[in-house]
Design a protein around this motif. Structure first.
Motif, PDB file in Angstrom:
ATOM      1  N   ASN A  84       3.794  -9.214   1.793  1.00 26.15           N
ATOM      2  CA  ASN A  84       5.151  -9.503   0.974  1.00 26.15           C
ATOM      3  C   ASN A  84       6.157  -8.356   1.554  1.00 26.15           C
ATOM      4  O   ASN A  84       5.618  -7.392   1.851  1.00 26.15           O
ATOM      5  CB  ASN A  84       4.992  -9.515  -0.373  1.00 26.15           C
ATOM      6  N   SER A  85       7.618  -8.673   1.317  1.00 27.43           N
ATOM      7  CA  SER A  85       8.517  -7.550   1.534  1.00 27.43           C
ATOM      8  C   SER A  85       8.074  -6.991   2.955  1.00 27.43           C
ATOM      9  O   SER A  85       8.272  -5.909   3.413  1.00 27.43           O
ATOM     10  CB  SER A  85       8.513  -6.509   0.506  1.00 27.43           C
ATOM     11  N   LEU A  86       8.100  -7.881   4.082  1.00 24.72           N
ATOM     12  CA  LEU A  86       7.781  -7.413   5.318  1.00 24.72           C
ATOM     13  C   LEU A  86       8.921  -6.522   5.977  1.00 24.72           C
ATOM     14  O   LEU A  86      10.031  -6.887   5.602  1.00 24.72           O
ATOM     15  CB  LEU A  86       7.440  -8.603   6.232  1.00 24.72           C
ATOM     16  N   LYS A  87       8.592  -5.776   6.769  1.00 27.70           N
ATOM     17  CA  LYS A  87       9.549  -4.908   7.515  1.00 27.70           C
ATOM     18  C   LYS A  87       9.275  -4.917   8.881  1.00 27.70           C
ATOM     19  O   LYS A  87       8.124  -5.204   9.276  1.00 27.70           O
ATOM     20  CB  LYS A  87       9.455  -3.322   6.958  1.00 27.70           C
ATOM     21  N   PRO A  88      10.354  -4.573   9.871  1.00 23.94           N
ATOM     22  CA  PRO A  88      10.521  -4.755  11.099  1.00 23.94           C
ATOM     23  C   PRO A  88       9.013  -3.802  11.694  1.00 23.94           C
ATOM     24  O   PRO A  88       8.505  -4.069  12.677  1.00 23.94           O
ATOM     25  CB  PRO A  88      11.754  -4.126  11.542  1.00 23.94           C
ATOM     26  N   GLU A  89       8.982  -2.832  10.988  1.00 26.59           N
ATOM     27  CA  GLU A  89       7.907  -1.949  11.452  1.00 26.59           C
ATOM     28  C   GLU A  89       6.517  -2.380  11.059  1.00 26.59           C
ATOM     29  O   GLU A  89       5.603  -1.693  11.562  1.00 26.59           O
ATOM     30  CB  GLU A  89       7.878  -0.360  10.826  1.00 26.59           C
ATOM     31  N   ASP A  90       6.335  -3.613  10.386  1.00 26.48           N
ATOM     32  CA  ASP A  90       5.080  -4.142  10.208  1.00 26.48           C
ATOM     33  C   ASP A  90       4.655  -4.890  11.446  1.00 26.48           C
ATOM     34  O   ASP A  90       3.611  -5.753  11.523  1.00 26.48           O
ATOM     35  CB  ASP A  90       4.984  -5.050   8.968  1.00 26.48           C
ATOM     36  N   THR A  91       5.707  -5.018  12.311  1.00 29.01           N
ATOM     37  CA  THR A  91       5.385  -6.127  13.548  1.00 29.01           C
ATOM     38  C   THR A  91       4.261  -5.512  14.365  1.00 29.01           C
ATOM     39  O   THR A  91       4.139  -4.138  14.692  1.00 29.01           O
ATOM     40  CB  THR A  91       6.784  -6.068  14.563  1.00 29.01           C
ATOM     41  N   ALA A  92       3.099  -6.201  14.614  1.00 26.16           N
ATOM     42  CA  ALA A  92       1.968  -5.584  15.274  1.00 26.16           C
ATOM     43  C   ALA A  92       1.082  -6.982  15.554  1.00 26.16           C
ATOM     44  O   ALA A  92       1.308  -7.950  14.927  1.00 26.16           O
ATOM     45  CB  ALA A  92       1.499  -4.594  14.667  1.00 26.16           C
ATOM     46  N   VAL A  93      -0.001  -6.558  16.279  1.00 23.90           N
ATOM     47  CA  VAL A  93      -0.821  -7.667  16.330  1.00 23.90           C
ATOM     48  C   VAL A  93      -2.041  -7.053  15.209  1.00 23.90           C
ATOM     49  O   VAL A  93      -2.391  -6.082  15.198  1.00 23.90           O
ATOM     50  CB  VAL A  93      -1.616  -7.671  17.553  1.00 23.90           C
ATOM     51  N   TYR A  94      -2.175  -8.046  14.387  1.00 20.93           N
ATOM     52  CA  TYR A  94      -3.264  -7.767  13.039  1.00 20.93           C
ATOM     53  C   TYR A  94      -4.703  -8.406  13.538  1.00 20.93           C
ATOM     54  O   TYR A  94      -4.916  -9.545  13.840  1.00 20.93           O
ATOM     55  CB  TYR A  94      -2.663  -8.388  12.068  1.00 20.93           C
ATOM     56  N   HIS A  95      -5.566  -7.444  13.263  1.00 23.34           N
ATOM     57  CA  HIS A  95      -7.045  -7.907  13.808  1.00 23.34           C
ATOM     58  C   HIS A  95      -7.722  -7.696  12.438  1.00 23.34           C
ATOM     59  O   HIS A  95      -7.728  -6.482  11.552  1.00 23.34           O
ATOM     60  CB  HIS A  95      -7.461  -6.772  14.681  1.00 23.34           C
ATOM     61  N   CYS A  96      -8.766  -8.602  12.311  1.00 26.60           N
ATOM     62  CA  CYS A  96      -9.799  -8.352  11.099  1.00 26.60           C
ATOM     63  C   CYS A  96     -11.067  -7.968  11.781  1.00 26.60           C
ATOM     64  O   CYS A  96     -11.225  -8.027  12.853  1.00 26.60           O
ATOM     65  CB  CYS A  96     -10.110  -9.597  10.223  1.00 26.60           C
ATOM     66  N   ALA A  97     -11.943  -7.219  10.973  1.00 24.95           N
ATOM     67  CA  ALA A  97     -13.134  -6.431  11.319  1.00 24.95           C
ATOM     68  C   ALA A  97     -14.032  -6.631  10.225  1.00 24.95           C
ATOM     69  O   ALA A  97     -13.688  -6.434   9.089  1.00 24.95           O
ATOM     70  CB  ALA A  97     -12.804  -5.120  11.778  1.00 24.95           C
TER      71      ALA A  97
END
Length: 126
Positions: A84-97
Motif C-alpha cells: 500500500n501507499s506505493l512510492k516511485p522508489e518501490d519500483t523494482a523487480v520483486y522476487h520471492c524466495a
C-alpha cells in the motif's frame, strides 16, 4: 526441487496498491520461511519482507514498514505481499524466495535462501 512463481506485479500510480503472490511447489516441506526481495536497475537485490511458515512471524525492511504486509496460506503453499501507499522508489523487480529449514543465517540476507522465483515487475509512477 522447488518452483516459485510470482504474480501480481504491474504499473500503478504513487499512493496506489498492489498485491503480489508467490506460489510454491515441489519440495516445500523442507522450508521454514519465505521472503520477498526486490532489485531495481543498477542496484543490488535488497530485502523487503519475510515470514515464517509455522509461527507466522514477520520481518520488514524499514523502508516498507507500515506500508507492506506479508502473509501466508500454508494450505496453498502461497505467500502474499500486500503493498500500500506505493512510492516511485518501490519500483523494482520483486522476487520471492524460499529458505530451507537447515540453512543458516539471517532471513534478511539473500544467502539464507535456497530457491528463487523469476520475479515480477512493479512500476510506480509519480
Amino acid at each position: 526441487q522447488v518452483q516459485l512463481v510470482e504474480s501480481g506485479g504491474g504499473l500503478v500510480q504513487a499512493g496506489g496498491s498492489l498485491r503480489l503472490s508467490c506460489a510454491a511447489s515441489g519440495r516445500t516441506f523442507s522450508s521454514d520461511a519465505m521472503g520477498w526481495f526486490r532489485q531495481a536497475p543498477g542496484k543490488e537485490r535488497e530485502f523487503v519482507s519475510a515470514i515464517r511458515w509455522s509461527s507466522g512471524g514477520t520481518y520488514y525492511a524499514d523502508s516498507v514498514k507500515g506500508r507492506f504486509t506479508i502473509s501466508r496460506d500454508s494450505a496453498r503453499n502461497t505467500v502474499y505481499l500486500q503493498m500500500n501507499s506505493l512510492k516511485p522508489e518501490d519500483t523494482a523487480v520483486y522476487h520471492c524466495a524460499m529458505a530451507g529449514a537447515y540453512s543458516g543465517g539471517s532471513l534478511l540476507s539473500t544467502r539464507r535462501y535456497d530457491s528463487w522465483g523469476q520475479g515480477t515487475q512493479v512500476t510506480v509512477s509519480s
